[in-house]
Structure formats: C-alpha cells, structure tokens
Design an enzyme around this catalytic site. Sequence first.
Site, PDB file in Angstrom:
ATOM      1  N   GLY A  16      21.051  41.480  36.059  1.00  0.00           N
ATOM      2  CA  GLY A  16      21.256  42.753  35.734  1.00  0.00           C
ATOM      3  C   GLY A  16      20.033  43.568  36.460  1.00  0.00           C
ATOM      4  O   GLY A  16      19.747  44.221  37.137  1.00  0.00           O
ATOM      5  N   CYS A  44      21.726  33.536  33.006  1.00  0.00           N
ATOM      6  CA  CYS A  44      22.889  33.507  32.894  1.00  0.00           C
ATOM      7  C   CYS A  44      23.203  31.686  34.331  1.00  0.00           C
ATOM      8  O   CYS A  44      23.747  31.440  34.131  1.00  0.00           O
ATOM      9  CB  CYS A  44      23.526  34.597  33.942  1.00  0.00           C
ATOM     10  N   CYS A  49      25.518  30.826  31.671  1.00  0.00           N
ATOM     11  CA  CYS A  49      26.694  30.758  31.332  1.00  0.00           C
ATOM     12  C   CYS A  49      27.611  29.396  33.402  1.00  0.00           C
ATOM     13  O   CYS A  49      28.325  29.359  33.151  1.00  0.00           O
ATOM     14  CB  CYS A  49      27.472  32.276  32.190  1.00  0.00           C
ATOM     15  N   LYS A  52      26.390  26.644  31.984  1.00  0.00           N
ATOM     16  CA  LYS A  52      27.239  25.621  30.516  1.00  0.00           C
ATOM     17  C   LYS A  52      28.232  25.489  31.677  1.00  0.00           C
ATOM     18  O   LYS A  52      29.648  24.920  31.335  1.00  0.00           O
ATOM     19  CB  LYS A  52      27.173  27.095  30.195  1.00  0.00           C
ATOM     20  N   ALA A 116       5.044  40.478  34.369  1.00  0.00           N
ATOM     21  CA  ALA A 116       4.331  42.261  34.532  1.00  0.00           C
ATOM     22  C   ALA A 116       4.620  42.948  32.554  1.00  0.00           C
ATOM     23  O   ALA A 116       5.393  42.364  32.169  1.00  0.00           O
ATOM     24  CB  ALA A 116       5.822  42.966  34.747  1.00  0.00           C
ATOM     25  N   TYR A 179      28.959  31.867  19.914  1.00  0.00           N
ATOM     26  CA  TYR A 179      29.875  30.608  20.731  1.00  0.00           C
ATOM     27  C   TYR A 179      29.240  29.872  21.640  1.00  0.00           C
ATOM     28  O   TYR A 179      29.846  28.351  22.019  1.00  0.00           O
ATOM     29  CB  TYR A 179      28.592  32.074  22.309  1.00  0.00           C
ATOM     30  N   GLU A 183      30.195  26.182  21.956  1.00  0.00           N
ATOM     31  CA  GLU A 183      30.623  25.501  23.480  1.00  0.00           C
ATOM     32  C   GLU A 183      29.951  24.563  23.644  1.00  0.00           C
ATOM     33  O   GLU A 183      30.915  23.142  24.464  1.00  0.00           O
ATOM     34  CB  GLU A 183      30.280  26.773  23.975  1.00  0.00           C
ATOM     35  N   ALA A 370      35.182  35.616  26.392  1.00  0.00           N
ATOM     36  CA  ALA A 370      36.117  34.039  26.511  1.00  0.00           C
ATOM     37  C   ALA A 370      34.976  33.625  26.066  1.00  0.00           C
ATOM     38  O   ALA A 370      33.411  33.578  25.947  1.00  0.00           O
ATOM     39  CB  ALA A 370      36.101  33.634  28.109  1.00  0.00           C
ATOM     40  N   HIS A 464      57.690  32.208  34.860  1.00  0.00           N
ATOM     41  CA  HIS A 464      57.690  31.039  33.995  1.00  0.00           C
ATOM     42  C   HIS A 464      57.929  29.294  35.043  1.00  0.00           C
ATOM     43  O   HIS A 464      58.274  30.156  36.233  1.00  0.00           O
ATOM     44  CB  HIS A 464      59.375  31.178  33.688  1.00  0.00           C
ATOM     45  N   GLU A 469      53.296  33.516  29.570  1.00  0.00           N
ATOM     46  CA  GLU A 469      54.304  34.122  30.021  1.00  0.00           C
ATOM     47  C   GLU A 469      54.933  34.572  28.342  1.00  0.00           C
ATOM     48  O   GLU A 469      55.703  35.802  28.203  1.00  0.00           O
ATOM     49  CB  GLU A 469      56.037  33.108  30.418  1.00  0.00           C
TER      50      GLU A 469
HETATM   51  P1  NDP Z   1      25.930  33.619  17.874  1.00  0.00           P
HETATM   52  O1  NDP Z   1      25.034  35.187  16.920  1.00  0.00           O
HETATM   53  O2  NDP Z   1      26.585  34.414  18.904  1.00  0.00           O
HETATM   54  O3  NDP Z   1      25.544  32.666  17.234  1.00  0.00           O
HETATM   55  C1  NDP Z   1      24.391  32.629  16.102  1.00  0.00           C
HETATM   56  C2  NDP Z   1      24.930  31.471  15.360  1.00  0.00           C
HETATM   57  O4  NDP Z   1      23.320  30.849  14.091  1.00  0.00           O
HETATM   58  C3  NDP Z   1      25.738  31.994  14.057  1.00  0.00           C
HETATM   59  O5  NDP Z   1      27.262  31.146  13.743  1.00  0.00           O
HETATM   60  C4  NDP Z   1      25.013  32.650  13.111  1.00  0.00           C
HETATM   61  O6  NDP Z   1      25.686  32.777  11.331  1.00  0.00           O
HETATM   62  C5  NDP Z   1      24.232  31.171  13.161  1.00  0.00           C
HETATM   63  N1  NDP Z   1      22.775  31.804  12.590  1.00  0.00           N
HETATM   64  C6  NDP Z   1      21.486  32.776  12.639  1.00  0.00           C
HETATM   65  N2  NDP Z   1      20.973  32.281  11.972  1.00  0.00           N
HETATM   66  C7  NDP Z   1      21.073  31.331  11.502  1.00  0.00           C
HETATM   67  C8  NDP Z   1      19.837  30.347  10.505  1.00  0.00           C
HETATM   68  N3  NDP Z   1      18.907  30.455  10.032  1.00  0.00           N
HETATM   69  N4  NDP Z   1      20.715  29.196   9.662  1.00  0.00           N
HETATM   70  C9  NDP Z   1      21.619  28.966   9.902  1.00  0.00           C
HETATM   71  N5  NDP Z   1      22.415  29.609  10.866  1.00  0.00           N
HETATM   72  C10 NDP Z   1      22.491  30.561  11.751  1.00  0.00           C
HETATM   73  O7  NDP Z   1      24.475  33.969  19.152  1.00  0.00           O
HETATM   74  P2  NDP Z   1      24.453  32.134  20.072  1.00  0.00           P
HETATM   75  O8  NDP Z   1      23.280  31.748  20.369  1.00  0.00           O
HETATM   76  O9  NDP Z   1      25.617  31.604  19.670  1.00  0.00           O
HETATM   77  O10 NDP Z   1      24.659  33.576  21.436  1.00  0.00           O
HETATM   78  C11 NDP Z   1      24.059  34.395  21.568  1.00  0.00           C
HETATM   79  C12 NDP Z   1      24.796  35.667  22.928  1.00  0.00           C
HETATM   80  O11 NDP Z   1      24.951  35.137  23.986  1.00  0.00           O
HETATM   81  C13 NDP Z   1      26.382  36.043  22.080  1.00  0.00           C
HETATM   82  O12 NDP Z   1      26.502  36.829  20.924  1.00  0.00           O
HETATM   83  C14 NDP Z   1      26.741  36.248  23.176  1.00  0.00           C
HETATM   84  O13 NDP Z   1      26.940  37.812  23.473  1.00  0.00           O
HETATM   85  C15 NDP Z   1      26.590  35.244  24.247  1.00  0.00           C
HETATM   86  N6  NDP Z   1      27.062  34.388  24.928  1.00  0.00           N
HETATM   87  C16 NDP Z   1      27.915  34.519  26.083  1.00  0.00           C
HETATM   88  C17 NDP Z   1      28.996  33.170  25.738  1.00  0.00           C
HETATM   89  C18 NDP Z   1      30.157  33.677  27.026  1.00  0.00           C
HETATM   90  O14 NDP Z   1      30.319  34.802  26.797  1.00  0.00           O
HETATM   91  N7  NDP Z   1      30.702  32.188  26.606  1.00  0.00           N
HETATM   92  C19 NDP Z   1      28.504  31.815  25.777  1.00  0.00           C
HETATM   93  C20 NDP Z   1      27.298  31.998  25.185  1.00  0.00           C
HETATM   94  C21 NDP Z   1      26.746  32.710  24.661  1.00  0.00           C
HETATM   95  P3  NDP Z   1      26.451  33.505  10.890  1.00  0.00           P
HETATM   96  O15 NDP Z   1      27.666  33.928  12.350  1.00  0.00           O
HETATM   97  O16 NDP Z   1      26.330  33.663   9.616  1.00  0.00           O
HETATM   98  O17 NDP Z   1      25.285  34.803  11.151  1.00  0.00           O
END
Ligand code: NDP
Length: 481
Positions: A16, A44, A49, A52, A116, A179, A183, A370, A464, A469
């Site tokens: 960004g 990223c 990203c 990964k 900064a 995510y 992943e 995704a 096809h 499809e």
């Molecule tokens: P998320 O917020 O998606 O997931 C965090 C996970 O950790 C959730 O399952 C959450 O559970 C769990 N959690 C949180 N706190 C605790 C805890 N104290 N004990 C146990 N489990 C816990 O975060 P991510 O780090 O996976 O990803 C961050 C962001 O990065 C995403 O939201 C996305 O925007 C971005 N991202 C995008 C990707 C893509 O576009 N392919 C790939 C990777 C990241 P609960 O569901 O119960 O809150």
Amino acid sequence: MSEFDYDLFVIGGGSGGVRAARVASSEAGAKVALAEEDRYGGTCVIRGCVPKKLMVFASSYDGITEEATHYGWDIKNGGFDWSAFSGRLHNELDRLEGVYRKLLDGSGVTTYDARARLKDAHTVELSTGETFTAKHVLVATGGRPVRPDLPNADLGIVSDDIFNLETLPKSILIIGGGYIACEFACILSGLGVEVTQYYRGAQILRGFDDEARGLIAESMREQGVDLHTGTNIVEVERYREGDDEEGGMDAPVEAMQYAMPAKDAPQEGPLKVKSTNGHIKVFDQVLFATGRRPNSDDMGLEDVGVTLGRGGAIEVDEYSQTKVPSIYAIGDVTDRVNLTPVAIREGMAFVETVFHGNPTPVDHDLIPSAVFTQPELGTVGMTEEQARDKEPVDVYCTSFRPMQSAFADKPGRVLMKLIVSQESDKVLGCHIVAPQAGEMIQLAGIAVKMGATKEDFDRTVAVHPTMSEEIVTMRKPNRTA
Ligand code: NDP
C-alpha cells in the site's frame, strides 16, 4: 517554495505504502519520501502472500507426481529438499525487494531505511535522528502476527518464521482456524510434515460459507491433516528426555501428573503441548496462526491526536483520513479488509483524493478473495448464512469429483455455489472450492460486481469440459433459504 520538506511522507514500504508513494510522485508530481524500518515489499512480498504462494506451488508436486502415475507416467517422487527450495525462495524475495526499491527510486521517491514516528501533525522523526516535515503523512505500517496469551507462547513460531526455518519439522501443531492456519496446514502437509491442527471453534474458516468450510475441512482431513475442532492449546513447554515414558503421547492429562513450566527444560527441541481435549502430545514445532495486530505501537499516533480502535487499528473515514486532517492511514494498520489488493486500492484512492482533488472513497463491497488451501476456496459476496438473514434467496449448489482426479481414483470433491436473490435475481454470492478456485473467482467476481443476475449466468455458454462450467449450468435451485 513549500513550507514543508515533503508534500507526502509515507511510513511503511509495503504494497500500500509503496504504491501510494510511487503514484503521488510520478503521476501527481508530489515531492515524496518513504521510511521503512525492515525490508521493502512488506508482509505480502517478504513474509506473506508471495512466499506463501511459492510454498503452495512447492507443496503441490507430491500430489501431481502421484496422480501422473494414473495417467501412465513412470514417475517417482524422490522427496522434497527444503534447503534447495528455501535458497531459491530467498533469492526470489531478494530480487523482488530490489524491484520495489528500484520502483521507488525510478519514481523519484526519497527512501529512508529507518523507523519513523510522528512528532506532530506534520513532523516525522526517524530512528536515525533526522526530522522531516510534510504536508501530508500516510501511515501504511501493516500488521504482525500475534501469539495467544499463553505461558511459554514464545516457544512456538508465527507465520513470519516459517520462511526462515533451517529445516522443516517432522511434525507440527498449528493453532487457529483462519486463512493462515489452514493454508499452512495444507502447505506443510503437502511438503511431508505431519500436521495436527487445533481450532477452538466448531468449524474452521469462520466467516466463510458453511458448506465451503465443511468441504475444505473434509479435504484437509483426507489429505492427512489431523484436524481437531473444538480444541485449543492449554500449555506448552519444552519436551524433556523421558517424558514419553509417562504413558505415551495420547495419555489423558490426569495420568501424566503434568507440571508446567519446567525449570530444567532444554532450550531447543520438540515441544510438549497440553490441550483442551485432555491430551498431551509432542510436536517438533508449534505454529501460532491466531490472528494479526495492526502495527501502530510506539509511533506517537495518539500523542498527535490520531485515534486507535480495537486492537490498535488506526481509525479512518472513507477517504482513509484520520482524526488529524494531515494524517492518513491505509492497509492492515486500519484493519478494514486486510488484503494486499485492498491496501493498494486504498493507496490509489488516497492519492486521487489528496493530490488530484478528486475525493475518492474506497469501495470495500464485493471484494473477491481466495484461501490457498488444497483445494482452494474462492469467494465473492455473501455467504448463504449472511444472505438468508437479509432476504429470501435461492441456493444453487453442486459438488462433484472433477474429471482429472476421478480418473486418478482420488477422492477429492469440488463445490460450485451461487446465492441468488429471489426478488432481483441478482447473484449475491459465489463460492468455489476447487483446484485453481482463486483464478476462477477473479473472473466470476467481475460478473458479480457488475450485478449479474442468475439469468445472465444462464445465458452464458459453458466452456466444456471444465470444472467451472457448472457455474453456468445449474438450472434448478437446491433449496430456498
Ligand atoms: P484470522 O483472524 O483469519 O484467524 C485467526 C484464527 O486464530 C481464528 O481461527 C481464531 O479463532 C483463532 N484464534 C484467535 N485467537 C486465538 C486464541 N487466543 N487461541 C486460539 N485460537 C485463536 O487470522 P489469520 O492470522 O489467519 O489471517 C489474518 C488476516 O490476514 C486474514 O483475516 C486475512 O485478511 C489476511 N490473509 C489473507 C490471506 C489470503 O487472502 N489468502 C492469506 C493469509 C492472511 P476464532 O475464529 O474463534 O476467532
């Protein structure tokens, strides 16, 4: 002569910040500086990203070679060499970082390799001791992974660390169901690591379509990920010689007379984890994929009047402007939609608003995205659960074994799903679980963003034979909701 050193000072050299700096300088003619304390490219490019996705590619070849034998190929998988891959990976990241630096230089942006912080609404102070004034400041400092509040949590790793591992662990416990957790469960499993995943909720990937979540979970288990839902970590400590003589790794907690933390624990080696399911198990590594937090600490933000919301996110309006008119913020530090392309859009909209005098809010509606599990999940618009709370909908859904894997006697299914408004016939949501679903949803996303109706989908002739499809051949709704 301007009363300021710069027209724009950008803090943070991720996707960004770099985009906003470049465009403000090269297209709007602004005098721009950018400070980055770490590596250019940000999360990223350096620890998200890009590496990964390269790991996703690396992890897919085991399945491909196995599948190829069903297609008549005499092909053997000689094993995966992490150090060979990791060397190439880091060369590529170095190259990309160089590209980012060059892009900034080529656009006339002055860069400072320094941390900064804000001194006042127009003054930025660098860790080098230098101070600069700017008419506008853009904070684009991103976010970072967080560990849960757990004793010894620093014994585990976070996603940033994965790319710098010297060797791949034999076994890993992944905590979380978002995510990053899902992943890396698929990636590491594909690379031959024994993966166990604990998620505290009832189903992984909270917030995504329930049916899609169910299929991803099923596919991950089929792939060999030992996924436990409704389970969380309770304690972690270093494993000591002889620990496993106390009744085996699966012994109930009571039988283990388990005491943590141990004072004489070794500094390196496997980790012993106690979980809410009453078991103690030993893993070579524990990965905390438990969410991310905005990088807004110790930047002087609140002192100059910028307000922070939940978790430290910088509060901004629809133009990314903070409570201090000269200070703007974009990307993950604002915790709106934490995706690279969104941060880039926010950066472009900021330049349009501030430097072209054309106030441009960022459109956060109908963003396709995704999850790079195997298979991938591509999604745009509302889930069935979100849509049915808003209005009556028809649900079109099909799940089948794709030709390529069916021929190879592989079990995996794919899912194509459309959520359609009964009133307007508009497609409100599209969810695809399939190999390459990320590629498919980018294109389906255009139609959904344009407001395509189910009739528009029906009018489109199928390509096809493809998996996708099915998205234009589902004639009758499976159910109304
Ligand atoms: P998320 O917020 O998606 O997931 C965090 C996970 O950790 C959730 O399952 C959450 O559970 C769990 N959690 C949180 N706190 C605790 C805890 N104290 N004990 C146990 N489990 C816990 O975060 P991510 O780090 O996976 O990803 C961050 C962001 O990065 C995403 O939201 C996305 O925007 C971005 N991202 C995008 C990707 C893509 O576009 N392919 C790939 C990777 C990241 P609960 O569901 O119960 O809150």
